[in-house]
Design an enzyme around this catalytic site. Structure first.
Site, mmCIF file in Angstrom:
data_model
loop_
_atom_site.group_PDB
_atom_site.id
_atom_site.type_symbol
_atom_site.label_atom_id
_atom_site.label_comp_id
_atom_site.label_asym_id
_atom_site.label_seq_id
_atom_site.Cartn_x
_atom_site.Cartn_y
_atom_site.Cartn_z
ATOM 1 N N ALA A 1 -41.580 -13.046 -5.077
ATOM 2 C CA ALA A 1 -42.067 -13.397 -6.869
ATOM 3 C C ALA A 1 -42.028 -14.555 -6.805
ATOM 4 O O ALA A 1 -41.792 -15.254 -7.008
ATOM 5 C CB ALA A 1 -41.079 -12.665 -7.446
ATOM 6 N N ASP A 2 -42.855 -14.595 -8.248
ATOM 7 C CA ASP A 2 -42.934 -15.524 -8.600
ATOM 8 C C ASP A 2 -43.498 -15.557 -10.391
ATOM 9 O O ASP A 2 -44.056 -14.226 -10.576
ATOM 10 C CB ASP A 2 -44.193 -16.678 -8.148
ATOM 11 C CG ASP A 2 -44.277 -18.618 -8.502
ATOM 12 O OD1 ASP A 2 -43.325 -18.916 -7.823
ATOM 13 O OD2 ASP A 2 -44.624 -18.218 -9.010
#
Length: 220
Positions: A86-87
């Site tokens: 994720a970011d």
């Protein structure tokens, strides 16, 4: 090759491809800690957002970043393992133009950069926390991108100076942490609070269920 049974998948490890302890703590709200294997990407280099002016471009780039992270971690993991990457970025707007605010610089300039972000994009106006997430298992991928609207109150420069002195902005997208002292600026959140911290729990739970890694009904 026989596919793993659902009961086995719901006990199998989940590799979290992230350096963020906040993301690990959020994932631990969905699955037991002992199922989480933290394995950050081997490289911290990633594509930037310079020159991207529309939501479509920003979200496309975010997907590219999380896919690259996922592939990096998969290359160093058991091929049968589930990998979650994720970011999160903060997107502000000034004078009709979108600006992506990632993590502050790692050198001493971070204070002035974050101060500028607060006064130009955050204080007294809405902005968005945007998280892209990618879950892979075998040859299948599940992906999502989630936006949460956040509104900061107006604050005196002295309050911003106080916040900078806490050191909390370091390593935080947009230069603030919702789960910490940065919450004093928040006037309203429209959407997922966990998304602002780094992992949208509802959407992540749905992906884990769809992949057979978690039991239970999905949520719209």
């Amino acid at each position: 090759m026989v596919a793993p049974q659902l009961s086995a998948l719901t006990r199998s490890p989940i590799v979290l491809g992230s350096r963020s302890p906040r993301r690990r703590d959020l994932l631990a709200q969905l699955v037991p800690q002992e199922r989480i294997v933290v394995r950050p990407p081997s490289s911290s280099d990633e594509a930037g957002f310079n020159g991207l002016a529309s939501w479509a471009e920003i979200e496309t780039r975010l997907f590219e970043i999380v896919r690259v992270k996922n592939e990096d971690v998969r290359a160093h993991s058991d091929p049968a393992a589930a990998v979650l990457s994720a970011d999160t970025v903060i997107v502000g707007e000034a004078e009709g133009e979108l600006a992506v605010l990632g993590q502050p610089p790692e050198d001493e300039s971070w204070r002035e950069v974050v101060r500028g972000w607060f006064h130009r994009y955050l204080l007294g106006r809405p902005h968005f926390a945007v998280t892209g997430a990618c879950l892979s298992l075998g040859e299948r991928n599940w992906e999502c991108v989630v936006r949460t609207k956040v509104v900061f109150t107006l604050a005196e420069p002295a309050m911003v100076d106080w916040y900078l002195d806490t050191g909390e902005p370091v390593g935080k997208a947009g230069g603030y942490g919702l789960q910490g002292a940065g919450s004093v600026f928040v006037e309203m959140i429209d959407g997922s609070p966990s998304n602002v911290i780094g992992l949208p729990l509802r959407e992540t739970r749905n992906m884990l269920i769809d992949a057979g890694l978690l039991d239970g009904p999905t949520m719209a």
